[in-house]
Design an enzyme around this catalytic site. Sequence first.
Site, PDB file in Angstrom:
ATOM      1  N   LYS A  54      77.378  41.055  26.468  1.00  0.00           N
ATOM      2  CA  LYS A  54      78.367  41.155  27.707  1.00  0.00           C
ATOM      3  C   LYS A  54      77.339  40.946  28.919  1.00  0.00           C
ATOM      4  O   LYS A  54      77.640  40.248  29.705  1.00  0.00           O
ATOM      5  CB  LYS A  54      78.910  42.592  28.185  1.00  0.00           C
ATOM      6  CG  LYS A  54      79.686  43.079  26.965  1.00  0.00           C
ATOM      7  CD  LYS A  54      80.316  44.351  27.266  1.00  0.00           C
ATOM      8  CE  LYS A  54      79.256  45.726  27.319  1.00  0.00           C
ATOM      9  NZ  LYS A  54      78.541  45.891  25.820  1.00  0.00           N
ATOM     10  N   ARG A  59      85.622  51.505  30.142  1.00  0.00           N
ATOM     11  CA  ARG A  59      85.186  51.781  28.960  1.00  0.00           C
ATOM     12  C   ARG A  59      86.143  52.984  28.054  1.00  0.00           C
ATOM     13  O   ARG A  59      85.948  53.185  27.094  1.00  0.00           O
ATOM     14  CB  ARG A  59      83.824  52.458  29.040  1.00  0.00           C
ATOM     15  CG  ARG A  59      82.676  51.964  28.357  1.00  0.00           C
ATOM     16  CD  ARG A  59      81.517  52.671  28.753  1.00  0.00           C
ATOM     17  NE  ARG A  59      80.258  51.934  27.920  1.00  0.00           N
ATOM     18  CZ  ARG A  59      79.551  51.447  28.191  1.00  0.00           C
ATOM     19  NH1 ARG A  59      79.694  50.758  29.340  1.00  0.00           N
ATOM     20  NH2 ARG A  59      78.561  50.808  27.428  1.00  0.00           N
ATOM     21  N   ARG A  97      76.296  55.390  20.565  1.00  0.00           N
ATOM     22  CA  ARG A  97      76.962  54.290  21.476  1.00  0.00           C
ATOM     23  C   ARG A  97      77.714  53.666  20.743  1.00  0.00           C
ATOM     24  O   ARG A  97      78.960  53.411  21.086  1.00  0.00           O
ATOM     25  CB  ARG A  97      75.899  53.465  21.950  1.00  0.00           C
ATOM     26  CG  ARG A  97      74.793  54.030  23.094  1.00  0.00           C
ATOM     27  CD  ARG A  97      73.679  53.383  23.336  1.00  0.00           C
ATOM     28  NE  ARG A  97      73.957  52.051  23.767  1.00  0.00           N
ATOM     29  CZ  ARG A  97      72.928  51.002  23.816  1.00  0.00           C
ATOM     30  NH1 ARG A  97      71.782  51.269  23.164  1.00  0.00           N
ATOM     31  NH2 ARG A  97      73.108  50.100  24.426  1.00  0.00           N
ATOM     32  N   ARG A 146      64.731  48.984  26.223  1.00  0.00           N
ATOM     33  CA  ARG A 146      65.530  50.101  26.931  1.00  0.00           C
ATOM     34  C   ARG A 146      65.514  51.463  26.236  1.00  0.00           C
ATOM     35  O   ARG A 146      65.526  51.459  24.982  1.00  0.00           O
ATOM     36  CB  ARG A 146      67.191  49.429  27.030  1.00  0.00           C
ATOM     37  CG  ARG A 146      67.485  49.524  28.436  1.00  0.00           C
ATOM     38  CD  ARG A 146      68.697  48.624  28.638  1.00  0.00           C
ATOM     39  NE  ARG A 146      69.876  49.317  27.792  1.00  0.00           N
ATOM     40  CZ  ARG A 146      71.062  48.969  28.069  1.00  0.00           C
ATOM     41  NH1 ARG A 146      71.577  48.167  28.357  1.00  0.00           N
ATOM     42  NH2 ARG A 146      72.044  49.905  27.450  1.00  0.00           N
ATOM     43  N   ARG A 148      65.916  43.177  21.598  1.00  0.00           N
ATOM     44  CA  ARG A 148      66.335  43.090  23.117  1.00  0.00           C
ATOM     45  C   ARG A 148      65.013  43.522  23.906  1.00  0.00           C
ATOM     46  O   ARG A 148      64.294  44.479  23.623  1.00  0.00           O
ATOM     47  CB  ARG A 148      67.344  43.691  23.395  1.00  0.00           C
ATOM     48  CG  ARG A 148      67.595  43.664  24.611  1.00  0.00           C
ATOM     49  CD  ARG A 148      68.940  44.215  25.146  1.00  0.00           C
ATOM     50  NE  ARG A 148      69.331  45.452  25.139  1.00  0.00           N
ATOM     51  CZ  ARG A 148      70.557  45.969  25.371  1.00  0.00           C
ATOM     52  NH1 ARG A 148      71.408  45.109  25.993  1.00  0.00           N
ATOM     53  NH2 ARG A 148      70.809  47.280  25.456  1.00  0.00           N
TER      54      ARG A 148
HETATM   55  P1  AP5 Z   1      73.176  41.977  25.834  1.00  0.00           P
HETATM   56  O1  AP5 Z   1      73.829  40.904  26.434  1.00  0.00           O
HETATM   57  O2  AP5 Z   1      72.132  42.689  26.278  1.00  0.00           O
HETATM   58  O3  AP5 Z   1      74.488  43.051  25.329  1.00  0.00           O
HETATM   59  P2  AP5 Z   1      75.199  43.865  26.039  1.00  0.00           P
HETATM   60  O4  AP5 Z   1      76.549  43.781  25.495  1.00  0.00           O
HETATM   61  O5  AP5 Z   1      75.212  43.859  27.465  1.00  0.00           O
HETATM   62  O6  AP5 Z   1      74.674  45.439  25.547  1.00  0.00           O
HETATM   63  P3  AP5 Z   1      74.607  46.712  26.277  1.00  0.00           P
HETATM   64  O7  AP5 Z   1      73.710  47.608  25.242  1.00  0.00           O
HETATM   65  O8  AP5 Z   1      74.018  46.571  27.670  1.00  0.00           O
HETATM   66  O9  AP5 Z   1      75.511  47.204  26.256  1.00  0.00           O
HETATM   67  P4  AP5 Z   1      76.087  48.837  26.583  1.00  0.00           P
HETATM   68  O10 AP5 Z   1      77.625  48.754  26.639  1.00  0.00           O
HETATM   69  O11 AP5 Z   1      75.803  49.854  25.545  1.00  0.00           O
HETATM   70  O12 AP5 Z   1      75.250  49.300  27.526  1.00  0.00           O
HETATM   71  P5  AP5 Z   1      75.529  49.511  29.313  1.00  0.00           P
HETATM   72  O13 AP5 Z   1      74.209  49.234  30.041  1.00  0.00           O
HETATM   73  O14 AP5 Z   1      76.743  48.957  29.837  1.00  0.00           O
HETATM   74  O15 AP5 Z   1      72.818  41.491  24.303  1.00  0.00           O
HETATM   75  C1  AP5 Z   1      71.960  42.292  23.581  1.00  0.00           C
HETATM   76  C2  AP5 Z   1      70.893  41.364  22.892  1.00  0.00           C
HETATM   77  O16 AP5 Z   1      71.429  40.395  22.010  1.00  0.00           O
HETATM   78  C3  AP5 Z   1      69.917  40.658  23.956  1.00  0.00           C
HETATM   79  O17 AP5 Z   1      68.692  40.844  23.186  1.00  0.00           O
HETATM   80  C4  AP5 Z   1      70.528  39.292  23.792  1.00  0.00           C
HETATM   81  O18 AP5 Z   1      69.512  38.265  24.043  1.00  0.00           O
HETATM   82  C5  AP5 Z   1      71.082  39.130  22.570  1.00  0.00           C
HETATM   83  N1  AP5 Z   1      72.235  38.098  22.464  1.00  0.00           N
HETATM   84  C6  AP5 Z   1      73.456  38.239  23.275  1.00  0.00           C
HETATM   85  N2  AP5 Z   1      74.487  37.348  22.706  1.00  0.00           N
HETATM   86  C7  AP5 Z   1      73.883  36.980  21.553  1.00  0.00           C
HETATM   87  C8  AP5 Z   1      74.336  35.764  20.631  1.00  0.00           C
HETATM   88  N3  AP5 Z   1      75.625  35.378  20.948  1.00  0.00           N
HETATM   89  N4  AP5 Z   1      73.364  35.691  19.706  1.00  0.00           N
HETATM   90  C9  AP5 Z   1      72.272  35.963  19.316  1.00  0.00           C
HETATM   91  N5  AP5 Z   1      71.659  37.105  20.151  1.00  0.00           N
HETATM   92  C10 AP5 Z   1      72.478  37.100  21.312  1.00  0.00           C
HETATM   93  O19 AP5 Z   1      75.771  51.122  29.266  1.00  0.00           O
HETATM   94  C11 AP5 Z   1      74.584  51.684  29.103  1.00  0.00           C
HETATM   95  C12 AP5 Z   1      74.960  53.347  29.192  1.00  0.00           C
HETATM   96  O20 AP5 Z   1      75.610  53.773  30.409  1.00  0.00           O
HETATM   97  C13 AP5 Z   1      76.193  53.810  28.239  1.00  0.00           C
HETATM   98  O21 AP5 Z   1      75.896  54.160  27.027  1.00  0.00           O
HETATM   99  C14 AP5 Z   1      76.734  55.008  29.034  1.00  0.00           C
HETATM  100  O22 AP5 Z   1      76.168  56.106  28.747  1.00  0.00           O
HETATM  101  C15 AP5 Z   1      76.762  54.554  30.537  1.00  0.00           C
HETATM  102  N6  AP5 Z   1      77.689  53.701  31.062  1.00  0.00           N
HETATM  103  C16 AP5 Z   1      77.806  52.414  31.284  1.00  0.00           C
HETATM  104  N7  AP5 Z   1      79.237  52.150  31.743  1.00  0.00           N
HETATM  105  C17 AP5 Z   1      79.877  53.335  31.479  1.00  0.00           C
HETATM  106  C18 AP5 Z   1      81.180  53.613  31.986  1.00  0.00           C
HETATM  107  N8  AP5 Z   1      82.040  52.487  32.403  1.00  0.00           N
HETATM  108  N9  AP5 Z   1      81.441  54.741  31.526  1.00  0.00           N
HETATM  109  C19 AP5 Z   1      80.786  55.790  31.328  1.00  0.00           C
HETATM  110  N10 AP5 Z   1      79.674  55.545  30.867  1.00  0.00           N
HETATM  111  C20 AP5 Z   1      79.071  54.443  31.254  1.00  0.00           C
END
Ligand code: AP5
Length: 227
Positions: free
Chosen positions: A20, A95, A178, A167, A134
Amino acid sequence: CRHIKDSKRLVFIGAPGAGKGTHSYKLQNTFCLCQISTGDLLRNEIRTGTQLGKQAKTIMEKGGLVPDEIVINMVKNSLMKPDCAKGAILDGFPRTIQQAQKFDEILKNEGLSLFKAIYFKVEDDVILERLGGRLVHLPSGRSYHTKYNPPKIPGKDDITGEDLSQRPDDVPQTIKTRLENFHSQTKPMLDYYEKQGLLATINAQASITNVWRQIKDVFKSGKQTSE
Ligand code: AP5
């Protein structure tokens, strides 16, 4: 970046590590949209040591979900900023079904609509490898991968040259929680958007180049061209 005629708002849904963040960054920079990542906003609160950040830190380190009210307020404030008038990508929000319903209300009150909810479909076993390799630039949220998306200089952010790091929630036990939360709380939301005819599912297990093409197709035509 290239300005588009209509302002479009998109929601990116997917498991942790589904891609994402990687693709919202590309889409934002290609089509002059704003990116609202609740994860990045929360990490920013943690980094600046606010009260909200302190509350979120404990939850995020365990892989839990931060209370709806907190994230909803963050999104509301961000959405009203002038740079979001040309369109916005909601990365990691909503979410839960409750967040999705609240988001609909916010849009309706502002006379706005949602263009598409894009679901990044990836099997769980791919996630571990992705998150294990990552590296992130914490201040901006830019995300790299040691193998699949390496920075130009190892360990350094392409734009600022600053250090990249892992991270704190990219550790096996937290990733497991998660993922569980994704399946139990976020996945039911797919049905919510499907019923509204807004869901586009992409094969996010393909290469970054291929995923990017699928996203551009959805963005331009509103249709998914492959799965
Ligand atoms: P990347 O693009 O970084 O993945 P991502 O989907 O953004 O993953 P996140 O870990 O950031 O998602 P998340 O939802 O757990 O975290 P968030 O920050 O939102 O890609 C991952 C890796 O793969 C990278 O190294 C990239 O280079 C590689 N890659 C990507 N695409 C690829 C491909 N096609 N092929 C090969 N490699 C690839 O949330 C963190 C925390 O915040 C949550 O756990 C929660 O506690 C809180 N939070 C956030 N939003 C909310 C909400 N709405 N409600 C409640 N709590 C929330």
